[in-house]
Design an enzyme around this catalytic site. Sequence first.
Site, PDB file in Angstrom:
ATOM      1  N   ARG A  99     143.723 138.372 -25.058  1.00 16.84           N
ATOM      2  CA  ARG A  99     143.788 137.553 -23.846  1.00 16.84           C
ATOM      3  C   ARG A  99     144.238 136.140 -24.147  1.00 16.84           C
ATOM      4  O   ARG A  99     145.029 135.559 -23.397  1.00 16.84           O
ATOM      5  CB  ARG A  99     142.426 137.569 -23.143  1.00 16.84           C
ATOM      6  N   LYS A 134     153.705 115.293 -14.795  1.00 18.70           N
ATOM      7  CA  LYS A 134     152.792 116.110 -13.988  1.00 18.70           C
ATOM      8  C   LYS A 134     152.490 117.410 -14.737  1.00 18.70           C
ATOM      9  O   LYS A 134     152.935 118.501 -14.369  1.00 18.70           O
ATOM     10  CB  LYS A 134     153.403 116.385 -12.614  1.00 18.70           C
ATOM     11  N   LYS A 166     157.489 101.597 -11.354  1.00 17.40           N
ATOM     12  CA  LYS A 166     157.442 102.385 -10.128  1.00 17.40           C
ATOM     13  C   LYS A 166     157.032 101.529  -8.931  1.00 17.40           C
ATOM     14  O   LYS A 166     156.807 100.325  -9.057  1.00 17.40           O
ATOM     15  CB  LYS A 166     156.502 103.572 -10.321  1.00 17.40           C
ATOM     16  N   GLU A 200     162.216 102.338 -10.356  1.00 21.19           N
ATOM     17  CA  GLU A 200     162.224 103.190  -9.166  1.00 21.19           C
ATOM     18  C   GLU A 200     162.773 102.398  -7.989  1.00 21.19           C
ATOM     19  O   GLU A 200     162.330 101.280  -7.718  1.00 21.19           O
ATOM     20  CB  GLU A 200     160.823 103.693  -8.853  1.00 21.19           C
ATOM     21  N   ASP A 221     164.378 107.450  -5.442  1.00 23.81           N
ATOM     22  CA  ASP A 221     163.208 108.197  -4.987  1.00 23.81           C
ATOM     23  C   ASP A 221     163.303 108.578  -3.520  1.00 23.81           C
ATOM     24  O   ASP A 221     163.423 107.723  -2.642  1.00 23.81           O
ATOM     25  CB  ASP A 221     161.940 107.371  -5.226  1.00 23.81           C
TER      26      ASP A 221
END
Length: 283
Positions: A99, A134, A166, A200, A221
């Site tokens: 597993r 992320k 940012k 950004e 963005d």
Amino acid sequence: MKLSALEIRTAVRAALAEDIGGGDATTLATVPLGLTARAVMRAREPLVVAGLEFVETAFRELSHRVNFQKIVRDGQPAKAGAVLLKISGPARPILTAERVALNFIQRLSGVATLTSQFVRAVRGTSAQILDTRKTTPGWRRFEKYAVVCGGGKNHRLGLFDMVLIKDNHLAALRKEKPNAIATAISRARKKFPQLKIEIEADTLDQVRQALYAGAEMILLDNMSLPQLRRAVELVDGWAKTEASGGVNLKTVRAIAQTGVDFISVGALTHSAPSVDIGLDFEA
């Protein structure tokens, strides 16, 4: 990106300890100590492979007498039903590590497979697919390795290897003169002259400010397609452009066709589903 044997072994040992605890009760109770077995690891759906070293390490941590025959390598595609790896040796460690081995390869191959879909979607354009921060805590290097296996590119590994200014940084500096972008870039250049600086931009005015201040990359963005095309025209090769926000497999090609250099896709790591891979004992 290359993963070291030490970091793979450390992660695998932690996963085995979590799963085995005081012992694999089922295997210890039912499988004789000297029994040997052969098993096949097989793709149950089309996928791109990533994580075979984790698989081998999981079994070898329990017994050095487990042997492997690699049929494919990380980064290669596999059709449904294709054999990825043949395993032979003592039955107990194969059963106990099964597993943990599958958890690693299913997750990492899932990231590689989704990345490859985005890479194929922009083929023929100049855009490259980037990952983001992320990632699953503790798995960042592993997931970013899987992105590379799928044909994507790694963006920054963390907060330490690049300056990315940012919207919230700019909001904190909104009263600075001549503007927040110029101030942030100037301060970053003085503090970390060795690092690349990306800014950004939510508007075309911010794109202009970033250009004048000397940013090496500009993150566009959540811009519309017409805004992206206009931003690429404004930049005109003086900086690299990265599109971000609203990116999925349906939209990514149109975004790539605006002429941006990079497209960052958080979904590569935060939303990639694990793929279906099985381990079957042979008679």
